[in-house]
Enzyme design. Structure first.
Site, PDB file in Angstrom:
ATOM      1  N   SER A  23       0.956  -1.025   0.207  1.00  0.00           N
ATOM      2  CA  SER A  23      -0.130   0.245  -0.018  1.00  0.00           C
ATOM      3  C   SER A  23       0.852   1.478  -0.226  1.00  0.00           C
ATOM      4  O   SER A  23       0.383   2.385  -0.901  1.00  0.00           O
ATOM      5  CB  SER A  23      -0.797   0.447   0.825  1.00  0.00           C
ATOM      6  N   HIS A  74      -7.031 -10.212   3.696  1.00  0.00           N
ATOM      7  CA  HIS A  74      -5.526 -11.122   4.704  1.00  0.00           C
ATOM      8  C   HIS A  74      -6.405 -12.469   5.556  1.00  0.00           C
ATOM      9  O   HIS A  74      -5.251 -13.010   5.927  1.00  0.00           O
ATOM     10  CB  HIS A  74      -5.304  -9.717   5.730  1.00  0.00           C
ATOM     11  N   HIS A 132      -4.292  -1.793  -4.748  1.00  0.00           N
ATOM     12  CA  HIS A 132      -3.717  -3.302  -5.150  1.00  0.00           C
ATOM     13  C   HIS A 132      -4.945  -4.660  -4.764  1.00  0.00           C
ATOM     14  O   HIS A 132      -5.706  -4.333  -4.000  1.00  0.00           O
ATOM     15  CB  HIS A 132      -1.698  -4.217  -4.214  1.00  0.00           C
ATOM     16  N   THR A 160      -1.579   4.421   3.079  1.00  0.00           N
ATOM     17  CA  THR A 160      -2.271   4.923   1.978  1.00  0.00           C
ATOM     18  C   THR A 160      -2.538   6.507   2.501  1.00  0.00           C
ATOM     19  O   THR A 160      -2.262   7.531   1.903  1.00  0.00           O
ATOM     20  CB  THR A 160      -3.476   4.209   1.667  1.00  0.00           C
ATOM     21  N   HIS A 178      -0.673 -10.106  -0.915  1.00  0.00           N
ATOM     22  CA  HIS A 178      -1.718  -9.638  -2.188  1.00  0.00           C
ATOM     23  C   HIS A 178      -1.056 -10.313  -3.307  1.00  0.00           C
ATOM     24  O   HIS A 178      -0.852 -11.189  -3.354  1.00  0.00           O
ATOM     25  CB  HIS A 178      -0.753  -7.963  -2.403  1.00  0.00           C
TER      26      HIS A 178
END
Length: 376
Positions: A83, A262, A301, A136, A336
Site C-alpha cells: 500500500s 488478509h 492492489h 495509504t 497481495h
C-alpha cells in the site's frame, strides 16, 4: 426577392445556432474539474467489487460509472506492490519501493498532491478507516523511508497544510517516545481535533481546520462498532472542504477490505466493500449536483486472491458438488496479488481514465485535468 432575403436570413440563423451549439459542446468537454475526490478501496480487486452486485441489498454505486479502466500496480522493484508504494504512486506519480511513503527509490522526497494543491488555494483532506498514519493516507501528506515510522508520519501531518482528516491513531499523537503532544501542536495550527465522535457540518463550519481521531490505532470493522462512519466522514469532508465555495481534493480510503482479504474472511471483506460502496455513493451524489467534481475510484492492489465461486455443497450420501445457483468467497493467498485493478471515473475529464495504464497515471491524469501542478 423578399423570399430570397428571408431564406438567406434563415440560413444564417441556422448556421449561427449550429456554431453556438458547437461552442457549448467544446466548452462542456473542455471543462476542467475544480474538485477531485479519489476513493481507494485498499485490497479491492474485481471480485471484491463483484461481491457488491451479489450481496448488497441496494444497487451498488459502482454501477453508476460509464468510464472504466485498468491499472498495473507493480512497484519499482517488486511485481506485487504494497500500500505504501502504491499510495505514493497515486499521490506523487512515481514508482518506488515497497514500504516507501512519499519518497523515490533513491530515498529523496517527492511532492504529494496535498503539497502541490495547497499553494493553489485548494483545500485538502484525507479520510480512512485505519490509523490516519497508515500507508495509504500517509502517502498523501508525509515522507518516510519506511511505512512503519508512524510517529514520524504523524509529525508530518502537523507540518503539512492539510485542512481535514478523519481516522484512527490517537496514540501516535499523544503517547509518543519523544514526549511531544501533537494534538496541542495541531491546535496551535488552528485545528479543532475531536477524539469522541464525528460532528455535523453545522458544528464545524466556522472552523478553518478540523481533524477526527478515533481510538488508539485503527478503527473497528464496520460490523463491530464502526457502523456507517465511512460514508458519513466522506460527506462531512466534502461539506467542510467546499464551504466558502472553496475548490478541494479529498482522498477517502476503505482500508479494511484489505484486512478481510488478509484474514481470508469473506464476510469481513464483503461488509467492508459494501461500506466503501456507500462512501462512493456520497461522492457521486455530490458530483452529480455540483457538475465540477471529478470522482475517481480505484484500489492500491488486490488482497487474498479473492474470487466468487459456486458454493460447494454435499449430497445426502456425502458427495461434494458445485451449486451454481449460489456463490461464496474463496481465497488463494493471505497476501497481495499482482492482478490488474479497475479504475472508475465520473465527472469532467472522466474519459481520460479509460484504457490500461500504470498506477502512476492516476496522479498524472489528475494533474493534467486540474492543471494544479502547472498553475500559479
Amino acid at each position: 426577392m423578399k423570399f430570397k432575403k428571408y431564406l438567406l436570413l434563415g440560413l444564417i440563423t441556422v448556421l449561427w445556432s449550429c456554431k453556438s451549439a458547437s461552442n457549448q459542446n467544446v466548452s462542456k468537454n473542455d471543462n476542467m474539474p475544480k474538485n477531485v475526490i479519489l476513493l481507494i478501496g485498499d485490497g479491492t480487486g474485481l471480485s471484491q467489487i463483484s461481491s457488491a452486485f451479489f450481496f448488497k441489498e441496494t444497487a451498488p454505486n459502482y454501477g453508476r460509472f460509464n468510464h472504466i479502466g485498468l491499472i498495473k500496480t507493480s512497484s519499482a522493484i517488486e511485481d506485487v506492490t504494497d500500500s505504501a508504494a502504491s499510495g505514493t504512486a497515486f499521490a506523487s506519480g512515481i514508482k518506488t519501493y515497497n514500504g516507501a511513503i512519499g519518497v523515490a527509490i533513491d530515498s529523496t522526497e517527492v511532492a504529494t498532491i496535498v503539497e502541490i494543491a495547497t499553494p493553489k488555494n485548494i483545500k485538502t483532506g484525507v479520510v480512512s478507516t485505519s490509523s490516519i498514519v497508515h500507508a495509504t493516507p500517509a502517502s498523501f501528506y508525509a515522507h518516510a523511508l519506511r511505512r512503519g515510522y508512524y510517529e514520524e508520519i504523524a509529525s508530518d501531518m502537523v507540518a503539512s497544510d492539510i485542512d481535514f482528516f478523519s481516522g484512527g491513531g490517537t496514540k501516535f499523537y499523544t503517547k509518543r517516545k519523544d514526549g511531544r503532544d501533537l494534538l496541542a501542536e495541531l491546535k496551535a495550527k488552528n485545528f479543532i481535533v475531536d477524539t469522541t465522535k464525528l460532528g455535523d457540518f453545522n458544528s464545524i463550519k466556522s472552523y478553518s481546520k478540523v481533524g477526527y481521531l478515533f481510538g488508539p490505532e485503527h478503527m473497528p470493522p464496520t460490523a463491530k462498532g464502526r457502523g456507517d462512519y465511512l460514508p458519513k466522514a466522506t460527506q462531512l469532508g466534502i461539506d467542510f472542504l467546499k464551504k466558502d465555495n472553496s475548490n478541494f481534493f479529498l482522498m477517502v480510503e476503505g482500508s479494511q477490505v484489505d484486512w478481510g482479504g488478509h484474514a481470508n474472511d469473506a464476510d469481513y471483506l464483503i461488509s467492508e466493500l459494501i461500506d466503501f460502496d456507500d462512501a462512493i455513493g456520497k461522492a457521486l451524489d455530490f458530483a452529480e449536483r455540483d457538475g465540477n467534481t471529478l470522482v475517481v475510484v480505484t484500489a492500491d492492489h488486490e488482497t487474498g486472491g479473492f474470487t466468487l465461486a459456486s458454493k460447494t455443497k454435499k449430497t445426502e450420501d456425502g458427495r461434494e458438488y458445485s451449486d451454481y445457483s449460489e456463490t461464496e468467497g474463496i481465497f488463494s493467498t493471505g497476501g497481495h496479488s499482482a492482478t490488474l485493478i479497475p479504475v472508475f471515473a465520473y465527472g469532467p475529464g472522466a474519459e481520460e481514465f479509460s484504457g490500461i495504464y500504470e498506477n502512476t497515471e492516476i496522479f498524472h491524469k489528475i494533474m493534467k485535468l486540474t492543471k494544479w501542478k502547472n498553475s500559479k
